[in-house]
Motif scaffolding. Structure first.
Motif, PDB file in Angstrom:
ATOM      1  N   MET A 289       0.839  -1.197   0.000  1.00 21.85           N
ATOM      2  CA  MET A 289       0.000   0.000   0.000  1.00 21.85           C
ATOM      3  C   MET A 289       0.877   1.251   0.000  1.00 21.85           C
ATOM      4  N   LEU A 290       0.407   2.279  -0.729  1.00 18.72           N
ATOM      5  CA  LEU A 290       1.138   3.534  -0.818  1.00 18.72           C
ATOM      6  C   LEU A 290       0.242   4.698  -0.411  1.00 18.72           C
ATOM      7  N   THR A 291       0.840   5.734   0.145  1.00 18.40           N
ATOM      8  CA  THR A 291       0.112   6.962   0.441  1.00 18.40           C
ATOM      9  C   THR A 291      -0.084   7.720  -0.873  1.00 18.40           C
ATOM     10  N   THR A 292      -0.835   8.815  -0.823  1.00 17.16           N
ATOM     11  CA  THR A 292      -1.083   9.616  -2.024  1.00 17.16           C
ATOM     12  C   THR A 292       0.222  10.143  -2.615  1.00 17.16           C
ATOM     13  N   LYS A 293       1.088  10.652  -1.772  1.00 16.48           N
ATOM     14  CA  LYS A 293       2.364  11.196  -2.239  1.00 16.48           C
ATOM     15  C   LYS A 293       3.228  10.096  -2.867  1.00 16.48           C
ATOM     16  N   GLU A 294       3.257   8.936  -2.246  1.00 14.78           N
ATOM     17  CA  GLU A 294       4.029   7.820  -2.781  1.00 14.78           C
ATOM     18  C   GLU A 294       3.430   7.312  -4.089  1.00 14.78           C
ATOM     19  N   ALA A 295       2.098   7.261  -4.165  1.00  9.71           N
ATOM     20  CA  ALA A 295       1.428   6.826  -5.391  1.00  9.71           C
ATOM     21  C   ALA A 295       1.719   7.797  -6.531  1.00  9.71           C
ATOM     22  N   ALA A 296       1.750   9.086  -6.225  1.00 15.54           N
ATOM     23  CA  ALA A 296       2.067  10.095  -7.236  1.00 15.54           C
ATOM     24  C   ALA A 296       3.483   9.874  -7.773  1.00 15.54           C
TER      25      ALA A 296
ATOM     26  N   GLY B 155     -12.797   7.680  -9.402  1.00 15.63           N
ATOM     27  CA  GLY B 155     -12.864   6.227  -9.456  1.00 15.63           C
ATOM     28  C   GLY B 155     -12.000   5.602 -10.532  1.00 15.63           C
ATOM     29  N   VAL B 156     -11.013   6.350 -11.027  1.00 16.16           N
ATOM     30  CA  VAL B 156     -10.115   5.816 -12.054  1.00 16.16           C
ATOM     31  C   VAL B 156      -9.327   4.642 -11.488  1.00 16.16           C
ATOM     32  N   PHE B 157      -8.879   4.759 -10.273  1.00 13.14           N
ATOM     33  CA  PHE B 157      -8.293   3.617  -9.574  1.00 13.14           C
ATOM     34  C   PHE B 157      -8.768   3.650  -8.125  1.00 13.14           C
ATOM     35  N   PRO B 158      -8.952   2.459  -7.538  1.00 16.25           N
ATOM     36  CA  PRO B 158      -9.489   2.382  -6.179  1.00 16.25           C
ATOM     37  C   PRO B 158      -8.544   2.968  -5.140  1.00 16.25           C
TER      38      PRO B 158
ATOM     39  N   LYS C 207      -5.849   9.325   5.862  1.00 20.64           N
ATOM     40  CA  LYS C 207      -5.154   9.479   4.591  1.00 20.64           C
ATOM     41  C   LYS C 207      -5.693   8.507   3.539  1.00 20.64           C
ATOM     42  N   LEU C 208      -5.486   8.876   2.279  1.00 29.48           N
ATOM     43  CA  LEU C 208      -5.807   7.974   1.181  1.00 29.48           C
ATOM     44  C   LEU C 208      -4.660   6.992   0.993  1.00 29.48           C
ATOM     45  N   TYR C 209      -5.002   5.747   0.739  1.00 27.32           N
ATOM     46  CA  TYR C 209      -4.003   4.721   0.451  1.00 27.32           C
ATOM     47  C   TYR C 209      -4.371   4.023  -0.846  1.00 27.32           C
ATOM     48  N   PHE C 210      -3.352   3.583  -1.574  1.00 30.70           N
ATOM     49  CA  PHE C 210      -3.540   2.929  -2.854  1.00 30.70           C
ATOM     50  C   PHE C 210      -2.781   1.619  -2.871  1.00 30.70           C
ATOM     51  N   GLU C 211      -3.406   0.594  -3.421  1.00 31.03           N
ATOM     52  CA  GLU C 211      -2.751  -0.693  -3.547  1.00 31.03           C
ATOM     53  C   GLU C 211      -1.901  -0.681  -4.816  1.00 31.03           C
ATOM     54  N   ILE C 212      -0.667  -1.142  -4.718  1.00 29.63           N
ATOM     55  CA  ILE C 212       0.250  -1.104  -5.850  1.00 29.63           C
ATOM     56  C   ILE C 212      -0.298  -1.890  -7.036  1.00 29.63           C
ATOM     57  N   SER C 213      -0.951  -3.016  -6.794  1.00 28.89           N
ATOM     58  CA  SER C 213      -1.494  -3.811  -7.904  1.00 28.89           C
ATOM     59  C   SER C 213      -2.553  -3.026  -8.677  1.00 28.89           C
TER      60      SER C 213
END
Length: 96
Positions: A21-28, A45-48, A56-62
């Motif tokens: 999982m990545l934070t918003t800054k890391e995902a950017a 909703g482009v990516f979950p 904070k928002l978190y994003f899954e790398i997959s």
């Protein structure tokens, strides 16, 4: 420029790519986009994204990898092959 090279060699960046999982800054950083763009795309909703406990928002790398792969463009040769099967001529003026 040397500052960027030193940053890319740091342990912090290596750790970033080992996590799930990545934070918003890391995902950017991972996507090569700005933080604002990542937030907007997540909102549309482009990516979950995940927001545990309204934090904070978190994003899954997959999920980010799927997004990157969906943006893949065909090569000119592949486009010509597809056009040939459809009896369609590819113009040199077209941007493929």
């Amino acid at each position: 420029m040397s500052k960027k090279i030193n940053f890319l060699q740091s342990d912090e960046v290596r750790f970033l790519f080992e996590r799930r999982m990545l934070t918003t800054k890391e995902a950017a950083f991972y996507l090569g986009l700005s933080v604002i763009t990542v937030r907007r795309k997540a909102g549309k909703g482009v990516f979950p994204s995940y927001r545990p406990n309204e934090g904070k928002l978190y994003f899954e790398i997959s999920d980010l990898d799927e997004y990157l792969l969906s943006k893949r463009r065909s090569s000119v040769e592949k486009s010509r092959e597809v056009a040939a099967t459809l009896n369609f001529k590819v113009s040199k003026k077209w941007k493929i």
